[in-house]
Design an enzyme around this catalytic site. Structure first.
Site, PDB file in Angstrom:
ATOM      1  N   HIS A 259       8.687   2.641   3.103  1.00 14.64           N
ATOM      2  CA  HIS A 259       7.858   3.489   2.252  1.00 14.64           C
ATOM      3  C   HIS A 259       7.825   4.878   2.864  1.00 14.64           C
ATOM      4  O   HIS A 259       7.308   5.066   3.967  1.00 14.64           O
ATOM      5  CB  HIS A 259       6.444   2.912   2.153  1.00 14.64           C
ATOM      6  CG  HIS A 259       5.492   3.843   1.470  1.00 14.64           C
ATOM      7  ND1 HIS A 259       5.552   4.093   0.126  1.00 14.64           N
ATOM      8  CD2 HIS A 259       4.482   4.600   1.951  1.00 14.64           C
ATOM      9  CE1 HIS A 259       4.606   4.949  -0.202  1.00 14.64           C
ATOM     10  NE2 HIS A 259       3.943   5.277   0.897  1.00 14.64           N
ATOM     11  N   ASP A 371       1.474   1.982  -2.460  1.00 10.85           N
ATOM     12  CA  ASP A 371       0.515   2.769  -1.684  1.00 10.85           C
ATOM     13  C   ASP A 371      -0.323   3.731  -2.513  1.00 10.85           C
ATOM     14  O   ASP A 371      -1.094   4.499  -1.959  1.00 10.85           O
ATOM     15  CB  ASP A 371       1.262   3.557  -0.598  1.00 10.85           C
ATOM     16  CG  ASP A 371       0.340   4.200   0.424  1.00 10.85           C
ATOM     17  OD1 ASP A 371      -0.701   3.595   0.742  1.00 10.85           O
ATOM     18  OD2 ASP A 371       0.653   5.297   0.903  1.00 10.85           O
ATOM     19  N   HIS A 577       1.519  10.552  -4.527  1.00 14.24           N
ATOM     20  CA  HIS A 577       0.169  10.049  -4.282  1.00 14.24           C
ATOM     21  C   HIS A 577      -0.507  10.583  -3.013  1.00 14.24           C
ATOM     22  O   HIS A 577      -1.614  10.130  -2.688  1.00 14.24           O
ATOM     23  CB  HIS A 577       0.164   8.511  -4.284  1.00 14.24           C
ATOM     24  CG  HIS A 577       0.944   7.884  -3.167  1.00 14.24           C
ATOM     25  ND1 HIS A 577       2.139   7.243  -3.378  1.00 14.24           N
ATOM     26  CD2 HIS A 577       0.707   7.778  -1.844  1.00 14.24           C
ATOM     27  CE1 HIS A 577       2.590   6.771  -2.234  1.00 14.24           C
ATOM     28  NE2 HIS A 577       1.728   7.089  -1.281  1.00 14.24           N
TER      29      HIS A 577
END
Length: 1009
Positions: A259, A371, A577
Site C-alpha cells: 500500500h 486504508d 485519502h
C-alpha cells in the site's frame, strides 16, 4: 515435567538476535564509495550517473531532509570467494523498524537499469550465486533522505521550505559479503516455528512438540560456529515442520502488496520514486520466485512510472503478462470516499479502469480500498456500474467503539445494490506473515462455521517496499503446517471466487455506509484543500456542460478532450485519502493549493471560451445556468436573459439593536450582537429557530485528540465550548431592493471573523459567509443552528443521493457518529416541514437533539468550519478563509438539492447576442442531471448522467435539444449495459426513463449525422 517454556523461549530470542542473524554474512570487504549530493530536487538518472563523485566512506553523515545523494560503489569480488554466494550489503543508516518511513534507495547498474530498492528490511543486492572470484562490481544508489515524520508531534521538517539542513543519516555498512544460505534458511525455520509456538495454547501438545524441537535445534547449534552447524540445527526442525495442517484449519489467501500512499508524510514527487523502488523490488523478487503474486492498485502510480521510469514500467508489463504482477482496484487513486463528489467518484473508476484496460488489457473486478477513512453508502452501486464484482477494505478494523460484526458479507448501498465484500481479519494491510498475524487472522475470523477463508495482504506499505524474500519463506513453510492456518499465495480474484462460491448464499448483509469510528476530523482539516476540491468539481461540471453544448451547437468549436482529461486526473489525484482529508504534510497541501489555483484558472478559461462561443458577439446580458434546475427564468443547462424577482427586500432597524430583513418569503432578525435570533418562514407561518436560541452562532472548542491530530476529533472536545458573541462592529452593509446584508465583525483569541447575513429578493434562504483570519491552535470552530424541529434523523447528501442518520444516541453505534459528513447539504424535518443547511465547501457536521421544558424538541445542526491541528502540518489552516453556507427554512429534500447546487454553481453573465437552449432537460425535479459531456471515445456521442435524488421511484422524460439517432444505457466506462431496458426516441427528442430510488442512470445519445 517441569515447566521450562519461558527459559527455552527466551533462549531462542537471544540466540536468534545475537548469534544467528549476525552470522548471515561471513567474510566481507568494503566497497569503494563515491558520493554526489544533488542540489535541490531529484535529478534524472542519467544526470545522477554522470555526476562528479567525491570520495566517501562508511560513517559519513548525509542527507538533509528531502535531499538526494548519489553513491557510486565499486569493488572486486575476492578470488578466495569462488563458488560462494555474494551480496552487496548496503545500509544507508537504516532503522530496521521503520520501513517506508525514512531513507530509501534505488540501486542502478552503470547503464541506468534499475536493479532493486534498498530499505530497512531489504538492504541487500545479489551479486552472484556461485561467483568465480574476481568479478568487478559497479553499482549506483540514488539515496533519498526522507525525514522520519511518523512521530505524532509538530515538526517543520514536513516541507522542504522549512526543513533544516542538518544531515539526518550516516552511511553504515557498504560491503561485499559472503551470504550463508543455510544460516538464512535456519533463521526462517526458527522464526516460523517460534512465532507459531507462541500463538498456540499452553495446554496443546503441538506447542510443546515445537518447543522441544527448537530446544534440540539450539542444542545442535554451535553459537561459535553458526554457519558450520546451521544444517545440523535445521535437521532437528524437520519433523516439526512436516505435519500437515488440520483439515478444518483456516485458509489464508496471501497476496503480495505494498500500500503506497500517493502522498502523506512525503510529497507527490517522492511517491513517484517510491513507486519505482517498490516495482523494481517486486519484479526482481518475481524473477527468483515464479509463484509470487503481487497486487497493486492506483492507476495513477503506474502512469507515473510509465512517464518517469519507462524501463521499470516495461518490467511491470512483463510481469503482468506473466500473471505475477496483478493490477487491482480500478480507481485512479485510492481516494477518500466520504467527501469526493458523485461525478468525481464515477471518474475515479472511468479513468482508473480505462488505464488498466488500455495498458494491460485487464478488466479489474475488485475495488481495493484498504486504508480510506470510511466508505460511502453510494459505493456499492458505483462498484457495480464500474463493472466490478468485489470490494475489499481493511480500515474499519481501526474503529474505536464498535467491532464490525462481519469479515465477509454483502454490502448494500442506498439504492439497494449489493456488492460482495471482504474485510481481512488479519487487521492489517501490511502483514509480514508472522506467526502472530496468521494466528490472529484465524482466531478473529467471524464467519467460522460458514466460511473457511480470508485474504491477507502482505508486504511493507504506506511508504512502500512490498514483500520480501523472508515473507515468501514464511508463506512456503505455512502452506500446510500443523497448528497454522493454511497459507496459499494467490491472486485476489482467486480468493474472491472461492469465498463467493462457498459463502455467497449465507453471507450476512450490511446496509448503509461503512462509517469509520475514528479520523472524524478529516472532514474539516485543511479547509483550502477541501475548498479547492469542491470548486474544481463544480468547475469541471461547468466546463464539460458548456463545452459539450458548444461542440454540438457552434460550427468549428473543438471539444477540449485532452485538457479536460488532464484536469480531471489532476483533481482525482488530489482526492487521495491523505490529501483531500487533510492528513498530509505541509508540502503536500502547499502544492495542492498551488495546483488548485492553476486548475481553477484553466477551467474558468474553458468555461469562458465555450460560453463566448455560444453567446456570440453582442451587448446583451446572457446568463448561463449550469445548475440542474431553472433559475430566474433561465432553464437548467441553458442561457438567456434572467427574469428579476417580483419581490423586494426591506431592512428595518430592530428595537434594542440589529436589523430585520424581509422579502415576503422569509423574515430574518439579527440582534445587537449580530446573532440570528429569528428566521421566520412566512409561507408556513413558522419560526425556524428554537425559542430563546440564536442561530449562526460561532462556537469555539478545544481540539486536542489523544492521537492523530489532523485525523481525529475525539468526543470530549464538546466538554468545553466558548460562544463567540462579542462584537467589534455591526452594520447594515447593503439595503435592498435586490438584497440586504448585515455585517458583523468579531475578534477572539488571535483571530478575527467577519460574518455576513444576506437576504435576496425572491429567495427562501438566508445566505451566510464567514471571512475568518484564523490563528488559533488546537481549536475547532463550529457554526450552530438550534432548530425548532422534531427530527429523529438527519439527511445528508452523499454521492448521487443522501443518507439518513439518527439524531439520538440509543446505541453505541449511533453515539459513535458524533461527527458526520455531508456534501452540499444537510436537512432535518418533521412531517410537513423541515430545514436545510447548504454549503459551498464544508463537509464536517454534527446533529444533536434536546427536549425543552415546553415539551418541544430542539435539533441543533452545526457546521465544522475550521480546525487547527499541529501534526503533520504545524500551520494547518492558519490564515484567511472565506466560507459560504445558507439556511433554508421550510426546505424539503428536493429544496435542499436545489439550494445545494445553487450555492456551488453560480450563474455567470456573458455579453452576447443569443440565448442557449439546453442540450438536455428533464421534466421531474427528483431526476437530477449530474453530468453532460461528450463521450470519451471521441465519437461525438453525448453522455448524460442522471440520478434519482429524493429516495423514491421516479418516471421522467428526458428531452434532447438536438437530433438523436439512438440512446443506450451504459456503465461508468460508457459501454452499453447488457441488462438495460431498450430506450426509444420519440418526436422532439424525448426519451422516457424510469428510475428506482437513488438509481444512477448513464445514457449515451448518438447524434444524427
Amino acid at each position: 515435567m517441569h515447566d521450562d517454556r519461558s527459559i527455552v523461549e527466551h533462549r531462542l530470542r537471544r540466540v536468534l538476535d545475537e548469534r544467528v542473524r549476525p552470522a548471515l554474512y561471513s567474510a566481507s570487504v568494503p566497497l569503494d564509495v563515491g558520493r554526489w549530493d544533488a542540489p535541490g530536487e531529484p535529478v534524472p538518472v542519467a544526470e545522477g550517473l554522470a555526476a562528479p563523485y567525491a570520495p566517501a566512506t562508511a560513517g559519513d553523515a548525509w542527507g538533509p531532509a528531502w535531499g538526494t545523494s548519489w553513491l557510486r560503489l565499486t569493488g572486486r569480488v575476492p578470488e578466495g570467494w569462488a563458488g560462494r554466494t555474494v551480496e552487496a550489503v548496503l545500509d544507508l543508516g537504516f532503522d530496521r523498524n521503520m520501513p517506508g518511513f525514512q531513507s530509501e534507495g534505488l540501486v542502478y547498474r552503470a547503464d541506468g537499469a534499475a536493479v532493486k530498492a534498498l530499505n530497512p528490511r531489504n538492504a541487500w543486492v545479489r551479486i552472484g550465486d556461485r561467483v568465480t572470484g574476481g568479478e568487478e562490481v559497479e553499482l549506483y544508489v540514488e539515496a533519498a533522505a526522507n525525514p522520519v515524520l511518523n512521530v505524532q508531534r509538530p515538526t517543520y521538517e514536513g516541507d522542504r521550505l522549512t526543513s533544516g539542513g542538518t544531515p539526518l543519516y550516516r552511511l553504515n555498512r557498504l560491503d561485499l559479503a559472503v551470504f550463508k544460505p543455510a544460516v538464512w534458511e535456519l533463521i526462517q525455520d526458527l522464526e516460523v516455528l517460534g512465532g507459531l509456538m507462541e500463538q498456540l495454547p499452553a495446554d496443546e501438545a503441538r506447542r510443546h512438540e515445537i518447543l522441544r524441537a527448537l530446544e534440540r535445534a539450539l542444542d545442535a547449534l554451535d553459537t561459535d560456529d553458526v554457519p558450520g552447524t546451521a544444517e545440523r540445527a535445521r535437521a532437528e526442525l524437520t519433523a516439526a515442520l512436516a505435519p500437515p495442517a488440520h483439515a478444518s484449519a483456516h485458509r489464508l489467501s496471501a497476496v503480495g502488496h505494498a500500500h503506497i500512499d500517493s502522498a502523506w508524510l512525503w510529497p507527490l514527487r517522492e511517491t513517484v520514486r517510491k513507486v519505482a523502488r517498490t516495482c523494481a523490488n517486486m519484479t526482481a523478487l518475481m524473477d527468483d520466485h515464479p509463484d509470487f503474486v503481487f497486487a497493486m492498485s492506483q492507476a495513477q502510480q503506474l502512469a507515473w512510472i510509465k512517464e518517469h521510469r519507462p524501463e521499470v514500467f516495461a518490467r511491470v508489463k512483463e510481469k503482468i503478462a506473466a500473471g505475477q504482477f496483478v493490477p487491482v482496484g480500478g480507481m485512479w487513486v485510492e481516494s477518500d470516499t466520504n467527501m469526493v463528489g458523485g461525478e468525481a467518484m464515477a471518474r475515479q473508476f472511468l479513468y482508473g479502469k480505462r488505464f488498466f484496460l488500455e495498458e494491460f488489457g485487464i478488466e479489474t473486478e475488485e475495488v481495493w480500498l484498504p486504508d480510506s477513512f470510511g466508505y460511502t453508502a453510494a459505493m456499492p452501486q458505483l462498484v457495480k456500474l464500474a463493472g466490478a464484482r468485489w470490494f475489499l477494505t481493511q480500515k474499519i478494523s481501526w474503529s474505536q467503539t464498535n467491532a464490525f460484526p462481519h469479515h465477509t458479507f454483502w454490502w448494500e448501498g442506498i439504492d439497494g445494490t449489493r456488492v460482495f465484500t471482504h474485510f481481512p481479519p488479519v487487521d492489517t494491510y501490511n502483514s509480514e506473515l508472522s506467526g502472530r498475524e496468521l494466528a490472529h487472522a484465524a482466531r478473529n475470523y467471524r464467519e467460522k462455521g460458514r466460511g473457511t477463508r480470508s485474504l491477507v495482504p502482505f508486504g511493507h506499505g504506506d511508504g512502500g517496499g512490498g514483500a520480501t524474500r523472508e515473507m515468501l519463506a514464511r508463506a512456503e513453510r505455512c502452506r500446510d503446517l500443523e497448528g497454522s492456518p493454511r497459507v496459499e499465495i494467490e491472486r485476489p480474484a482467486a480468493f474472491f471466487t472461492k469465498a463467493h462460491e462457498e459463502y455467497a448464499d449465507a453471507a450476512p448483509v450490511w446496509v448503509g455506509e461503512l462509517y469509520l469510528e475514528l479520523h472524524r476530523g478529516t472532514y474539516t482539516s485543511q479547509a483550502k484543500t477541501k475548498q479547492g476540491n469542491r470548486f474544481s468539481e463544480s468547475l469541471l461540471r461547468e466546463a464539460e456542460l458548456w463545452a459539450a453544448t458548444a461542440a454540438v451547437r457552434v460550427p468549428g468549436y473543438a471539444y477540449p478532450y485532452d485538457a479536460l482529461e488532464r484536469l480531471w486526473k489532476t483533481v482525482l489525484l488530489h482526492q487521495f485519502h491523505d490529501i483531500l482529508p487533510g492528513s498530509s504534510i505541509a508540502w503536500v497541501h502547499r502544492e495542492a493549493r498551488e495546483t488548485y489555483a492553476r486548475v481553477h484558472a484553466e477551467l474558468r478559461d474553458l468555461v469562458e471560451a465555450a460560453q463566448r462561443a455560444l453567446a456570440g458577439t453582442g451587448d446583451e446580458e446572457i446568463v448561463f445556468n449550469a445548475a440542474p434546475h431553472a433559475r430566474h427564468g433561465v432553464p437548467a443547462g441553458g442561457a438567456g436573459a434572467a427574469v428579476a424577482p417580483d419581490t423586494r427586500v426591506t431592512a428595518a432597524e430592530r428595537p434594542g439593536g440589529g436589523w430585520t430583513l424581509t422579502n415576503g418569503l422569509l423574515r430574518a432578525e439579527v440582534d445587537g450582537s449580530g446573532l440570528l435570533v429569528s428566521a421566520y418562514d412566512l409561507r408556513a407561518h413558522r419560526e425556524t429557530l428554537a425559542p430563546g436560541r440564536a442561530g449562526n452562532l460561532l462556537q469555539l472548542h478545544p481540539d486536542l485528540p489523544n492521537f492523530w491530530d489532523a485525523w481525529d476529533l475525539d468526543a470530549f472536545y464538546r466538554h468545553r465550548v466558548t460562544d463567540l458573541t462579542g462584537v467589534e462592529e455591526l452594520r447594515l452593509a447593503a439595503d435592498g431592493p435586490a438584497a440586504a446584508t448585515v455585517e458583523v465583525r468579531r475578534a477572539f483569541g488571535e483571530s478575527t471573523v467577519t460574518q455576513t447575513l444576506t437576504l435576496r429578493a425572491g429567495a427562501a434562504v438566508l445566505d451566510l459567509t464567514a471571512d475568518v483570519d484564523w490563528h488559533e491552535r488546537e481549536k475547532i470552530l463550529k457554526a450552530a443552528f438550534p432548530l425548532d424541529v422534531k427530527a429523529d434523523r438527519s439527511a445528508a447528501e452523499t454521492q448521487f443521493g443522501h443518507v439518513h442518520r439518527p439524531t439520538h444516541t440509543n446505541t453505541s453505534w449511533e453515539a459513535a457518529k458524533f461527527e458526520i459528513c455531508a456534501h452540499r447539504w444537510l436537512q432535518v424535518e418533521e412531517p410537513g416541514w423541515g430545514t436545510a443547511l447548504v454549503n459551498d465547501s464544508t463537509y464536517g457536521h454534527d446533529v444533536t437533539r434536546d427536549v425543552r421544558a415546553d415539551g418541544g424538541q430542539t435539533t441543533t445542526v452545526r457546521l465544522s468550519l475550521l480546525r487547527a491541528p499541529r501534526y503533520p502540518d504545524p500551520e494547518t489552516d492558519q490564515g484567511r478563509h472565506r466560507l459560504r453556507y445558507a439556511l433554508a427554512p421550510g426546505a424539503g429534500t428536493l429544496d435542499a438539492v436545489r439550494e445545494g447546487h445553487r450555492i456551488n454553481l453560480p450563474e455567470r453573465t456573458v455579453r452576447g447576442v443569443r440565448s442557449v437552449e439546453p442540450l438536455v432537460g428533464v421534466d421531474v425535479d427528483a431526476v437530477v442531471v449530474e453530468a453532460v459531456k461528450l463521450a470519451e471515445d471521441r465519437s461525438g456521442d453525448l453522455v448524460v448522467r442522471l440520478y434519482e435524488a429524493a429516495g423514491g421511484r421516479a418516471g421522467a422524460t428526458l428531452t434532447a435539444g438536438f437530433p438523436v439517432a439512438a440512446v443506450h444505457a451504459t456503465d461508468l466506462l460508457e459501454r452499453p449495459l447488457a441488462d438495460a431496458p431498450p430506450y426509444t426516441v420519440a418526436d422532439g427528442g424525448r426519451v422516457a426513463v424510469a428510475l428506482r430510488p437513488f438509481q444512477i442512470l448513464t445514457l449515451r445519445l448518438a447524434r444524427e449525422g
